[in-house]
Design an enzyme around this catalytic site. Structure first.
Site, short mmCIF file in Angstrom:
data_model
loop_
_atom_site.label_atom_id
_atom_site.label_comp_id
_atom_site.label_asym_id
_atom_site.label_seq_id
_atom_site.Cartn_x
_atom_site.Cartn_y
_atom_site.Cartn_z
N HIS A 1 40.74 15.62 77.55
CA HIS A 1 41.17 16.63 78.16
C HIS A 1 41.94 16.29 79.38
O HIS A 1 41.24 16.30 80.54
CB HIS A 1 40.47 18.21 78.24
CG HIS A 1 41.09 19.14 79.03
ND1 HIS A 1 40.48 20.03 79.82
CD2 HIS A 1 42.54 19.46 79.08
CE1 HIS A 1 41.43 21.22 80.34
NE2 HIS A 1 42.58 20.54 79.75
N SER B 1 42.78 21.89 75.38
CA SER B 1 42.17 22.42 76.49
C SER B 1 41.08 23.44 76.23
O SER B 1 40.17 23.80 76.78
CB SER B 1 43.03 22.90 77.45
OG SER B 1 43.72 23.95 76.91
N GLU C 1 38.47 15.27 81.11
CA GLU C 1 37.00 15.79 80.54
C GLU C 1 37.16 14.95 79.14
O GLU C 1 37.92 15.09 78.37
CB GLU C 1 37.14 17.20 80.27
CG GLU C 1 36.92 18.16 81.64
CD GLU C 1 36.94 19.64 81.54
OE1 GLU C 1 36.67 20.28 82.16
OE2 GLU C 1 37.72 19.97 80.37
N ASN D 1 37.88 24.96 82.56
CA ASN D 1 38.39 26.28 82.16
C ASN D 1 37.11 27.37 82.02
O ASN D 1 37.57 28.36 81.96
CB ASN D 1 39.11 25.94 80.83
CG ASN D 1 40.52 25.55 81.12
OD1 ASN D 1 41.14 25.49 82.17
ND2 ASN D 1 41.10 25.07 80.06
#
Length: 378
Positions: free
Chosen positions: A141, A120, A153, A192
């Site tokens: 991800h 991540s 992702e 993130n």
């Protein structure tokens, strides 16, 4: 390049979830871990999940048996990878551990195998250099839990072959997920890059504006249309995950977030959120408890800096062509449950107020200096 057989390395929450969704799409999956007890636990969780889907009439009992039998738990790494087309690495977020795993794989896998890391935060290009074939390496991800979350992702590294990107995108579609391509291997990728800095900013807001956690969380939920408050979401995600992601992101990009020491304190005190019974909030039951957030509490606070920090990072992603604005909104909708786009939130709170707040904070701390995109925002 056609994917038929898949190996998932690591049978934890993410690993067994990825194995399940792949098996549900008809792939033959080897689920590998280093101890049988880990595999037994993972297969029990998969069986429980499939039973729940059967009870909800989403699959038949026969489907459940077929899906379960599509997954072969195994300890031997060579056996787990001998006929594989795609290796999805889902081991813990520790670079040295991943280095060890890829070193072992280099000795035994065929040249054309695709390596996909479920990291991540760790940089894909850096991880790809741990393999003999960085052109076959890519980031995929998944979001927790993989059985429910639709977003994946897809992150190419600097040397990733376009054919690998195309094949992984097709694979993600085939398991009924929505791929969003992160076109550059940047710190935090897309979701993130927005979420992790907001946890720190919520803490800075508490200190700066002398308000409580539940007031900030109420404002975030009711004024910004988040599915839950920032602190509540951090507890749900896990403060260990937040801390490690914060460390890795700031290590590679000093401008992505303004670290608050409270995250490290909670991590070192093993106050990790829902999973340990205490994080920002306390939890008494095993099932997930919602924090009491209200519109009355929300009325006490204007989350200008929270929106400003999110908008700054969102603008940076679009400006640097990491993703399009459409993909950004899709990723945040599917990955964070946001009902409103970041820039629509700026409009809702007033662009001039958000900009002035960032400028004021930027006089004390360069981190807050507004992105040019926001300075020209209408």
């Amino acid at each position: 390049m056609t994917i038929k057989n898949i190996t998932v390395l690591g049978s934890g929450i993410m690993g067994h979830g990825i194995a399940q969704v792949s098996a549900m799409a008809g792939y033959k999956v080897f689920l590998r871990d280093i101890e049988q007890v880990f595999l037994d636990k993972a297969m029990e969780k998969i069986k429980w999940s499939l039973q729940k889907l059967t009870e909800k009439n989403k699959i038949t009992s026969e489907n459940a048996v077929t899906i379960y039998n599509n997954i072969t738990p195994v300890i031997d790494l060579k056996k787990a990878t001998e006929n594989t087309d795609l290796i999805i690495e889902a081991v813990p977020e520790d670079f040295k551990l991943k280095e060890k795993v890829y070193g072992e794989l280099n000795e035994i896998v065929k040249n054309e195998v695709i390596f996909a890391s479920n990291t991540s935060t760790l940089p894909i290009t850096e991880l790809s250099k741990l393999t003999n074939h960085p052109e076959n390496f890519i980031g995929v991800h998944f979001f927790n839990p993989p059985q429910l979350m639709k977003l994946v992702e897809v992150i190419p590294g600097k040397d990733t072959d376009k054919q690998v990107v195309d094949e992984l995108t097709r694979f993600v579609h085939s398991i009924d997920k929505n791929p969003v391509i992160c076109k550059k291997d940047v710190s935090g990728f897309i979701v993130n890059r927005i979420f992790i800095p907001l946890v720190h900013e919520a803490l800075h807001s508490m200190d700066r504006d002398k308000v409580s956690m539940d007031v900030i969380d109420s404002a975030v939920k009711f004024k910004l249309n988040f599915p839950m408050g920032i602190f509540e979401l951090a507890d749900y995600t896990g403060l260990d995950v937040i801390y490690k992601a914060s460390y890795e992101m700031s290590l590679r990009d000093k401008h992505v977030l303004l670290m608050h020491p409270r995250i490290k304190e909670l991590y070192e005190g093993n106050q990790l959120g829902q999973k340990t019974g205490k994080g920002f909030y306390e939890y008494k039951k095993e099932n997930y408890e919602r924090v009491n957030l209200t519109e009355e509490k929300a009325a006490q606070y204007e989350p200008l800096s929270i929106v400003g920090v999110a908008a700054n990072n969102a603008a940076w992603l679009v400006e640097n062509e990491v993703c399009t604005l459409e993909d950004l909104n899709l990723a945040l909708s599917l990955g964070m449950g946001l009902k409103t786009g970041i820039f629509d939130l700026v409009r809702k709170l007033s662009p001039s107020r958000v900009l002035e707040n960032l400028k004021s904070l930027g006089e004390q701390q360069e981190f807050y200096h507004p992105n040019k995109y926001i300075e020209n925002f209408k």
